[in-house]
Design a protein around this motif. Structure first.
Motif, PDB file in Angstrom:
ATOM      1  N   LEU A   1       0.830  -1.205   0.000  1.00 41.69           N
ATOM      2  CA  LEU A   1       0.000   0.000   0.000  1.00 41.69           C
ATOM      3  C   LEU A   1       0.867   1.258   0.000  1.00 41.69           C
ATOM      4  CD1 LEU A   1      -2.950   0.969   0.145  1.00 41.69           C
ATOM      5  CD2 LEU A   1      -2.788   0.853   2.636  1.00 41.69           C
ATOM      6  N   VAL A   2       1.909   1.263   0.826  1.00 42.25           N
ATOM      7  CA  VAL A   2       2.779   2.444   0.910  1.00 42.25           C
ATOM      8  C   VAL A   2       3.995   2.331  -0.008  1.00 42.25           C
ATOM      9  CG1 VAL A   2       2.029   2.918   3.265  1.00 42.25           C
ATOM     10  CG2 VAL A   2       4.094   1.555   2.912  1.00 42.25           C
ATOM     11  N   GLY A   3       4.280   1.113  -0.513  1.00 37.63           N
ATOM     12  CA  GLY A   3       5.339   0.950  -1.493  1.00 37.63           C
ATOM     13  C   GLY A   3       6.694   0.566  -0.957  1.00 37.63           C
ATOM     14  N   TRP A   4       6.792   0.221   0.319  1.00 31.48           N
ATOM     15  CA  TRP A   4       8.090  -0.189   0.851  1.00 31.48           C
ATOM     16  C   TRP A   4       7.917  -1.061   2.084  1.00 31.48           C
ATOM     17  CZ3 TRP A   4       9.373   1.325   5.867  1.00 31.48           C
ATOM     18  CH2 TRP A   4       8.628   2.373   6.410  1.00 31.48           C
ATOM     19  N   VAL A   5       8.994  -1.795   2.401  1.00 28.25           N
ATOM     20  CA  VAL A   5       9.030  -2.603   3.617  1.00 28.25           C
ATOM     21  C   VAL A   5      10.406  -2.458   4.249  1.00 28.25           C
ATOM     22  CG1 VAL A   5       9.757  -4.693   2.354  1.00 28.25           C
ATOM     23  CG2 VAL A   5       8.665  -4.921   4.597  1.00 28.25           C
ATOM     24  N   ARG A   6      10.433  -2.353   5.548  1.00 28.55           N
ATOM     25  CA  ARG A   6      11.702  -2.310   6.268  1.00 28.55           C
ATOM     26  C   ARG A   6      12.233  -3.729   6.404  1.00 28.55           C
ATOM     27  NH1 ARG A   6      14.976   1.629   6.690  1.00 28.55           N
ATOM     28  NH2 ARG A   6      13.286   3.035   7.324  1.00 28.55           N
ATOM     29  N   PHE A   7      13.491  -3.938   5.986  1.00 26.23           N
ATOM     30  CA  PHE A   7      14.126  -5.259   6.053  1.00 26.23           C
ATOM     31  C   PHE A   7      15.517  -5.045   6.634  1.00 26.23           C
ATOM     32  CE2 PHE A   7      16.328  -8.991   4.175  1.00 26.23           C
ATOM     33  CZ  PHE A   7      15.474  -9.992   4.622  1.00 26.23           C
ATOM     34  N   GLY A   8      15.640  -5.261   7.950  1.00 28.99           N
ATOM     35  CA  GLY A   8      16.887  -4.920   8.616  1.00 28.99           C
ATOM     36  C   GLY A   8      17.139  -3.430   8.486  1.00 28.99           C
ATOM     37  N   ARG A   9      18.304  -3.064   7.955  1.00 29.05           N
ATOM     38  CA  ARG A   9      18.631  -1.652   7.752  1.00 29.05           C
ATOM     39  C   ARG A   9      18.167  -1.116   6.416  1.00 29.05           C
ATOM     40  NH1 ARG A   9      24.889  -1.313  10.036  1.00 29.05           N
ATOM     41  NH2 ARG A   9      24.431  -2.013  12.175  1.00 29.05           N
ATOM     42  N   LEU A  10      17.581  -1.994   5.600  1.00 32.04           N
ATOM     43  CA  LEU A  10      17.178  -1.593   4.257  1.00 32.04           C
ATOM     44  C   LEU A  10      15.708  -1.200   4.214  1.00 32.04           C
ATOM     45  CD1 LEU A  10      18.871  -4.353   2.067  1.00 32.04           C
ATOM     46  CD2 LEU A  10      19.815  -2.164   2.827  1.00 32.04           C
ATOM     47  N   ARG A  11      15.419  -0.308   3.293  1.00 33.11           N
ATOM     48  CA  ARG A  11      14.031   0.031   2.964  1.00 33.11           C
ATOM     49  C   ARG A  11      13.817  -0.438   1.528  1.00 33.11           C
ATOM     50  NH1 ARG A  11      10.904   5.533   4.602  1.00 33.11           N
ATOM     51  NH2 ARG A  11       9.464   5.690   2.846  1.00 33.11           N
TER      52      ARG A  11
END
Length: 267
Positions: A62-72
């Protein structure tokens, strides 16, 4: 999810949004409210995003991103959203790549390429290859990876360039591994919004894992390694198949008590 200090007005708005999300069943309502507020460019978009989230659309696409560790990582509708449990694989892969000379890293079944993206940040000199049968998540993978990463469209290893054979130092992968008969254990959001082909893999969930383990023969260099994420109940069957293919299997348990990594080294 840590967030920066907010003004009283922002705090109040987050609280109001969180209350609506909580009433709709959100477990992490305050965190989700902050993400929606950040993503919206105006009040009208915020209202639209909130209504869609309350209606059941997954937050990350929906917002276009996911937090994965230190990455977006960039994601979108119709793709498998990387799970936080796969951080164990990402971190293990990064450690191995950093210790290798001239690492050549491959992520088959990559989706939006969370593992390869993590390795690329940890070891910028690594030669990165990713592969997926679906071109939709690969469009997001291209955004998540360095410009010089190699993106291949194809199932498993089927469309990789022959020049890679015998050169790969590390394979790290999260193939679909949910057994077909265990739909009841899959969250509703995943069932309704992620392609079934990214979740299910046959009667015992190991169809893609077995194919990958078999097909990997000949692709790794002599000091190469492979890491494959599985459920803990699948490790024995997968390890037995790996040994029959000539691999030396190893096991690493995840902190969630459910996930394990099947490690492969040339026998």
């Amino acid at each position: 999810m840590a967030s920066a200090p907010q003004s009283p007005g922002i705090d109040s708005e987050i609280a109001d949004i969180a209350a609506r999300l909580r009433a709709a069943g959100s477990v992490f309502a305050a965190d989700e409210a902050a993400v929606l507020l950040e993503a919206a460019t105006d009040d009208a978009e915020l209202d639209s995003l909130l209504k869609r989230r309350i209606a059941g659309e997954p937050l990350e696409p929906l917002v276009g991103w996911v937090r994965f560790g230190r990455l977006r990582l960039t994601v979108g509708p119709g793709v498998f959203v990387p799970r936080q449990r796969s951080l164990m694989l990402a971190r293990a892969a990064a450690r191995i790549a950093r210790a290798q000379a001239d690492p050549v890293v491959l992520e088959p079944f990559c989706g939006v390429a969370p593992i390869a993206a993590s390795v690329a940040v940890a070891e910028p000199d690594a030669e990165i290859h990713v592969a997926d049968v679906d071109p939709v998540p690969l469009r997001f993978a291209r955004r998540n990876l360095p410009a010089d990463a190699n993106v291949h469209v194809g199932a498993g290893l089927t469309r990789l360039p022959v020049a890679l054979r015998g050169r790969v130092s590390l394979v790290a992968s999260v193939p679909p591994y949910v057994p077909d008969g265990e739909r009841r254990f899959v969250p509703r959001e995943a069932l309704e919004h992620e392609p079934p082909s990214t979740l299910f893999a046959g009667a015992d969930g190991l169809d893609h894992v077995r194919a990958l383990v078999t097909d990997l023969v000949g692709w790794l260099r002599p000091d190469g390694r492979a890491l494959i994420e599985l459920h803990r109940t699948q490790w024995s069957a997968a390890a037995e198949h790996a040994a029959a293919c000539g691999w030396r299997p190893s096991r690493r348990n995840g902190s969630d008590g459910q996930t394990v990594l099947l490690g492969l080294a040339p026998g």
